[in-house]
Write an enzyme that holds these catalytic residues in place. Structure first.
Site, PDB file in Angstrom:
ATOM      1  N   GLU A  40       0.958  -0.957   0.018  1.00 47.33           N
ATOM      2  CA  GLU A  40       0.194  -0.087   0.113  1.00 47.33           C
ATOM      3  C   GLU A  40       0.682   1.080   0.329  1.00 47.33           C
ATOM      4  O   GLU A  40       1.918   0.906   0.595  1.00 47.33           O
ATOM      5  CB  GLU A  40      -1.134  -0.095   1.305  1.00 47.33           C
ATOM      6  CG  GLU A  40      -1.590   1.065   1.567  1.00 47.33           C
ATOM      7  CD  GLU A  40      -2.994   1.509   2.879  1.00 47.33           C
ATOM      8  OE1 GLU A  40      -3.303   1.676   2.764  1.00 47.33           O
ATOM      9  OE2 GLU A  40      -2.476   0.908   3.455  1.00 47.33           O
TER      10      GLU A  40
ATOM     11  N   LYS B 139      -9.945   2.054  -2.629  1.00 48.95           N
ATOM     12  CA  LYS B 139      -9.758   1.861  -0.838  1.00 48.95           C
ATOM     13  C   LYS B 139     -11.438   1.902  -0.807  1.00 48.95           C
ATOM     14  O   LYS B 139     -11.920   3.473  -0.353  1.00 48.95           O
ATOM     15  CB  LYS B 139      -8.978   2.150   0.196  1.00 48.95           C
ATOM     16  CG  LYS B 139      -8.674   1.596   1.344  1.00 48.95           C
ATOM     17  CD  LYS B 139      -7.397   2.979   2.514  1.00 48.95           C
ATOM     18  CE  LYS B 139      -7.805   2.116   3.496  1.00 48.95           C
ATOM     19  NZ  LYS B 139      -6.064   2.390   4.030  1.00 48.95           N
TER      20      LYS B 139
ATOM     21  N   CYS C 116      -6.100  -2.940   2.656  1.00 48.28           N
ATOM     22  CA  CYS C 116      -5.915  -2.440   3.810  1.00 48.28           C
ATOM     23  C   CYS C 116      -6.930  -2.886   5.076  1.00 48.28           C
ATOM     24  O   CYS C 116      -7.455  -3.358   4.990  1.00 48.28           O
ATOM     25  CB  CYS C 116      -4.976  -1.354   4.511  1.00 48.28           C
ATOM     26  SG  CYS C 116      -4.074  -0.710   6.025  1.00 48.28           S
TER      27      CYS C 116
END
Length: 275
Positions: A43, A113, A154
């Site tokens: 990331e 995300k 994440c």
């Protein structure tokens, strides 16, 4: 193709885009020399994990210096590359976006995300991505030579509904480039990857930046692969490292036959609605 050699590039990210891409390129070249089939970067691999740096390092997809470099490497080496994530600028908004390149260097999937990292662990860490980032709103499942994969980033891994939707849509491997910190990492990183792998009887892969003590945000590192049985089959320390690990997708079928969780769901009582 059931056996796939994965390369997890746990690179040290610094406050210099060109140097970060150089490090990524070297790790990709080394992965190729070890016959990797699918290479994964962390990331925010081209910039420090910091809201102000997301703004400074943001790039538009159409003329992205970072993405152009990764595209050329994928094409040159005839290999899949999941370009962790970068800060993507689009129509005045900023996203935390992961790009998947095929062996011809084409972008075949992108994931923004979905769940932004807005936390406040008292006395430990406070971070609010939503101060500068916009959340994505699409599930990301990509077709590859070895089957479908799912992509999250994440914090997305903390939401089991997302993993289940991707698996219900055929994903055999779930990839989560991530950057857990030194508070949440020791507590939850391994647990979450084992849990998502076990819940869905798939391989679950996390690739993080190495710990850089000079940075304002300290990444936990520990890039990881968990098996459909919920076992850790590869894991790094906090230091810069390249993990190479062969997985066999036939293990998914074996585990699902032995412990038929997905067949035994009570869909007469509950279901995940696929959009």
């Amino acid at each position: 193709m059931t056996k796939i050699k994965l390369a997890l590039c746990q690179m040290n990210v610094i406050d210099n885009k060109e140097e970060n891409i150089k490090t990524a390129s070297l790790m990709i070249d080394k992965s190729v020399s070890k016959n990797a089939d699918f290479i994964v970067l962390p990331e925010m691999f081209n910039c420090p994990y910091s809201n102000d740096k997301f703004i400074e390092y943001g790039e538009e997809e159409k003329d992205s210096y970072t993405l152009n470099k990764i595209s050329l490497l994928a094409k040159k080496n005839n290999v899949y590359i999941l370009a962790g994530s970068i800060p993507e600028k689009d129509n005045g908004k900023l996203y935390n976006t992961s790009y998947l390149f095929d062996k011809a260097g084409n972008i075949i999937a992108k994931h923004r995300k979905m769940h932004l990292f807005d936390i406040d662990v008292k006395g430990e860490i406070t971070f609010k991505e939503s101060d500068v980032l916009t959340a994505g709103d699409s599930f990301t499942i990509a077709e590859t030579d070895f089957g479908k994969i799912g992509i999250g980033i994440c914090y997305d891994i903390r939401f089991p509904e997302l993993a289940r939707v991707m698996v219900e849509n055929g994903a055999l491997i779930l990839f989560y480039p991530g950057a857990f910190n030194m508070t949440t990492g020791p507590a939850h990183w391994e647990l979450l990857f084992r849990s998502r792998a076990l819940d869905n009887q798939v391989f679950c892969v996390g690739v993080a930046p190495a710990l850089n003590k000079d940075a304002s945000y300290h990444s936990f590192g520990h890039s990881i692969i968990a098996s459909p049985w919920g076992e850790i089959i590869a894991e790094a320390s906090e230091k810069e490292n390249l993990i190479l690990c062969e997985i066999d997708l036939d293990e998914i079928k074996k585990v699902r036959e032995e412990l038929p969780l997905l067949k035994n769901k009570r869909e007469d009582l509950y279901e995940v609605i696929k959009k």
